[in-house]
Design a protein around this motif. Structure first.
Motif, PDB file in Angstrom:
ATOM      1  N   PHE A  63     -24.084 -31.442  54.922  1.00  0.00           N
ATOM      2  CA  PHE A  63     -22.650 -31.970  54.983  1.00  0.00           C
ATOM      3  C   PHE A  63     -22.553 -33.493  55.209  1.00  0.00           C
ATOM      4  CE2 PHE A  63     -18.787 -33.119  57.173  1.00  0.00           C
ATOM      5  CZ  PHE A  63     -17.984 -32.946  55.988  1.00  0.00           C
ATOM      6  N   ALA A  64     -23.304 -33.591  56.310  1.00  0.00           N
ATOM      7  CA  ALA A  64     -23.128 -35.203  56.791  1.00  0.00           C
ATOM      8  C   ALA A  64     -23.810 -36.208  55.668  1.00  0.00           C
ATOM      9  CB  ALA A  64     -23.859 -35.146  58.118  1.00  0.00           C
ATOM     10  N   LEU A 105     -11.089 -44.260  57.943  1.00  0.00           N
ATOM     11  CA  LEU A 105     -10.773 -42.749  57.585  1.00  0.00           C
ATOM     12  C   LEU A 105     -11.681 -42.314  59.145  1.00  0.00           C
ATOM     13  CD1 LEU A 105     -10.136 -40.035  56.510  1.00  0.00           C
ATOM     14  CD2 LEU A 105     -12.140 -40.539  54.990  1.00  0.00           C
ATOM     15  N   ALA A 106     -11.215 -41.566  59.781  1.00  0.00           N
ATOM     16  CA  ALA A 106     -11.715 -40.326  60.649  1.00  0.00           C
ATOM     17  C   ALA A 106     -11.928 -38.984  60.034  1.00  0.00           C
ATOM     18  CB  ALA A 106     -10.778 -40.205  61.874  1.00  0.00           C
ATOM     19  N   LEU A 107     -13.310 -38.773  59.682  1.00  0.00           N
ATOM     20  CA  LEU A 107     -13.478 -37.559  59.038  1.00  0.00           C
ATOM     21  C   LEU A 107     -13.595 -36.451  60.334  1.00  0.00           C
ATOM     22  CD1 LEU A 107     -13.941 -36.332  56.221  1.00  0.00           C
ATOM     23  CD2 LEU A 107     -16.527 -36.584  56.703  1.00  0.00           C
ATOM     24  N   ILE A 108     -12.764 -35.537  60.377  1.00  0.00           N
ATOM     25  CA  ILE A 108     -12.787 -34.717  61.328  1.00  0.00           C
ATOM     26  C   ILE A 108     -13.289 -33.267  61.046  1.00  0.00           C
ATOM     27  CG2 ILE A 108     -11.293 -33.620  63.532  1.00  0.00           C
ATOM     28  CD1 ILE A 108      -9.674 -36.010  63.246  1.00  0.00           C
ATOM     29  N   VAL A 109     -14.362 -32.909  61.745  1.00  0.00           N
ATOM     30  CA  VAL A 109     -14.861 -31.724  61.408  1.00  0.00           C
ATOM     31  C   VAL A 109     -14.871 -30.820  62.683  1.00  0.00           C
ATOM     32  CG1 VAL A 109     -17.182 -30.576  60.538  1.00  0.00           C
ATOM     33  CG2 VAL A 109     -16.449 -32.814  59.704  1.00  0.00           C
ATOM     34  N   PRO A 110     -14.140 -29.744  62.576  1.00  0.00           N
ATOM     35  CA  PRO A 110     -14.141 -28.667  63.820  1.00  0.00           C
ATOM     36  C   PRO A 110     -15.258 -27.866  63.554  1.00  0.00           C
ATOM     37  CG  PRO A 110     -12.594 -28.218  61.944  1.00  0.00           C
ATOM     38  CD  PRO A 110     -13.060 -29.498  61.741  1.00  0.00           C
ATOM     39  N   PHE A 111     -16.341 -27.465  64.649  1.00  0.00           N
ATOM     40  CA  PHE A 111     -17.871 -26.884  64.470  1.00  0.00           C
ATOM     41  C   PHE A 111     -18.076 -25.954  65.865  1.00  0.00           C
ATOM     42  CE2 PHE A 111     -22.220 -27.765  65.266  1.00  0.00           C
ATOM     43  CZ  PHE A 111     -22.806 -27.731  63.915  1.00  0.00           C
ATOM     44  N   TYR A 136      -6.389 -43.227  59.718  1.00  0.00           N
ATOM     45  CA  TYR A 136      -5.995 -41.928  59.044  1.00  0.00           C
ATOM     46  C   TYR A 136      -6.935 -40.956  59.259  1.00  0.00           C
ATOM     47  CZ  TYR A 136      -8.480 -43.226  54.748  1.00  0.00           C
ATOM     48  OH  TYR A 136      -9.531 -43.666  53.635  1.00  0.00           O
ATOM     49  N   LEU A 137      -6.871 -39.805  59.013  1.00  0.00           N
ATOM     50  CA  LEU A 137      -7.921 -38.632  59.088  1.00  0.00           C
ATOM     51  C   LEU A 137      -7.922 -37.743  57.984  1.00  0.00           C
ATOM     52  CD1 LEU A 137      -6.625 -35.977  61.375  1.00  0.00           C
ATOM     53  CD2 LEU A 137      -5.065 -37.932  61.025  1.00  0.00           C
ATOM     54  N   ALA A 138      -8.982 -37.279  58.052  1.00  0.00           N
ATOM     55  CA  ALA A 138      -9.266 -35.933  56.762  1.00  0.00           C
ATOM     56  C   ALA A 138      -9.705 -34.683  57.737  1.00  0.00           C
ATOM     57  CB  ALA A 138     -10.406 -36.175  55.995  1.00  0.00           C
ATOM     58  N   MET A 139      -8.894 -33.855  57.761  1.00  0.00           N
ATOM     59  CA  MET A 139      -9.227 -32.549  58.383  1.00  0.00           C
ATOM     60  C   MET A 139     -10.158 -31.894  57.428  1.00  0.00           C
ATOM     61  SD  MET A 139      -5.070 -31.711  59.291  1.00  0.00           S
ATOM     62  CE  MET A 139      -5.543 -29.745  59.319  1.00  0.00           C
ATOM     63  N   HIS A 140     -11.374 -31.799  57.702  1.00  0.00           N
ATOM     64  CA  HIS A 140     -12.152 -31.357  56.569  1.00  0.00           C
ATOM     65  C   HIS A 140     -13.255 -30.151  57.311  1.00  0.00           C
ATOM     66  CE1 HIS A 140     -14.734 -31.898  53.294  1.00  0.00           C
ATOM     67  NE2 HIS A 140     -14.533 -33.254  53.250  1.00  0.00           N
ATOM     68  N   ASP A 141     -13.189 -29.052  56.473  1.00  0.00           N
ATOM     69  CA  ASP A 141     -13.977 -27.764  56.392  1.00  0.00           C
ATOM     70  C   ASP A 141     -15.684 -28.202  56.339  1.00  0.00           C
ATOM     71  OD1 ASP A 141     -11.831 -26.414  57.426  1.00  0.00           O
ATOM     72  OD2 ASP A 141     -11.814 -25.104  55.750  1.00  0.00           O
ATOM     73  N   ILE A 142     -16.550 -27.980  57.314  1.00  0.00           N
ATOM     74  CA  ILE A 142     -17.906 -28.068  56.930  1.00  0.00           C
ATOM     75  C   ILE A 142     -18.183 -27.594  55.803  1.00  0.00           C
ATOM     76  CG2 ILE A 142     -18.691 -26.403  58.494  1.00  0.00           C
ATOM     77  CD1 ILE A 142     -20.592 -28.818  59.425  1.00  0.00           C
ATOM     78  N   ASP A 143     -17.786 -26.499  55.273  1.00  0.00           N
ATOM     79  CA  ASP A 143     -18.426 -25.581  54.260  1.00  0.00           C
ATOM     80  C   ASP A 143     -17.838 -25.992  52.931  1.00  0.00           C
ATOM     81  OD1 ASP A 143     -16.035 -24.393  54.481  1.00  0.00           O
ATOM     82  OD2 ASP A 143     -16.742 -22.480  55.238  1.00  0.00           O
TER      83      ASP A 143
END
Length: 299
Positions: free
Chosen positions: A73-74, A57-63, A120-127
């Motif tokens: 979070f991390a 998994l790619a845990l992708i966090v826009p920041f 695969y990826l997770a589009m993930h909000d940091i909050d």
């Protein structure tokens, strides 16, 4: 006689050590929690066991400008995913230009930067932190899997909501051409993604048989007083972003990678990618505030 006594004592000591070592290894083999159920961590690198599966998994966090939230979070997400035996890498896509925040474009960049390593990826909000361990981050074989379901999300409850946390395979993300790059500022990019997925006839599934609800499935740590959302609609932005975007997406995102860094927070390892997004002022003149030159536009 004294020498013989020393020899016998030495033999007994060696025998005792051998028995102790044998018992230790026997106990280790009989106790799988010491060797199988959890990964071993050495200098931030996780050595996965075979029972963790083949997917990553790619845990992708826009920041942008949310370091204190990243500190929480991390480590939390690394522990949560380890408990589920999810092989993963965390990618923090940090927008360092002076444009308004563009979550969708950062996710597109994150996929392009991670797709060689992750399938695969997770589009993930940091909050948004998952509290219920039944929320499954495994490979979404049946199509996009929306973990932050409107039935469970603490704030957004409309039927077509797909924001917060969404899992897609690498192939499905590329099938819909990622997300639109037109959404500078806060909101609506997830709604446009929903339209893309429905157009591609992808089946969007959500968690079932979850014994928690909207108040206790996730922890939402966004401080609205400290970080006001950039909800401005400039120029013709409102009209231009109302409909499905057929022009922009994964294959048109323009950016420059300024630098990449490995970062450790406690035992959580991640890759921070500093990115400058490039705005096409002809297509999206609303990427900048007219009167604001600061880089601190916060989502």
């Amino acid at each position: 006689m004294v020498r013989l006594r020393h020899i016998v004592g030495g033999l007994l000591l060696c025998l005792a050590c051998t028995i102790a070592v044998s018992i230790f290894f026997a106990f280790s083999l009989l106790n799988p929690t010491q060797s199988c159920l959890f990964p071993s961590v050495t200098k931030g690198k996780i050595r996965y066991n075979s029972d963790w599966g083949s997917h990553q998994l790619a845990l992708i966090v826009p920041f942008r400008d949310r370091f204190e939230e990243l500190l929480v979070f991390a480590p939390y997400m690394q522990n949560f995913l380890n408990e589920q035996k999810i092989k993963h890498k965390i990618f923090i896509i940090n927008q360092v230009d002076q444009h308004r925040f563009n979550r969708a474009s950062l996710i597109n960049v994150g996929h392009l930067q991670s797709r060689e390593e992750c399938d695969y990826l997770a589009m993930h909000d940091i909050d948004l932190l998952p509290l219920n361990p039944a929320l499954n981050y495994s490979y979404p074989e049946g199509g996009p899997f929306h973990i932050a379901s409107p039935d469970l999300h603490p704030r957004y409850h409309y039927r077509t909501f797909v924001g917060g946390i969404l899992l897609l395979t690498r192939e499905d993300f590329e099938l819909v051409n990622g997300l639109s790059n037109k959404y500078w500022g806060w909101g609506l990019e997830d709604d446009e993604l929903y339209a893309r997925m429905k157009k591609a006839k992808l089946n969007i599934s959500r968690p079932k048989d979850i014994n928690t609800g909207q108040k206790n499935t996730f922890k939402h740590i966004h401080d609205t007083k400290k970080r006001k959302r950039d909800t401005a609609r400039l120029y013709n932005q409102r009209e231009a972003t109302r409909w499905r975007d057929h022009q922009t997406g994964l294959n048109t995102v323009q950016y420059r990678v300024v630098s990449k860094h490995k970062l450790m927070i406690d035992e959580a390892s991640m890759t921070v990618i500093n990115v400058e997004l490039i705005c096409n002022y002809t297509v999206t003149p609303w990427c900048d505030h007219k009167s604001v030159k600061s880089s601190k536009h916060r989502r």
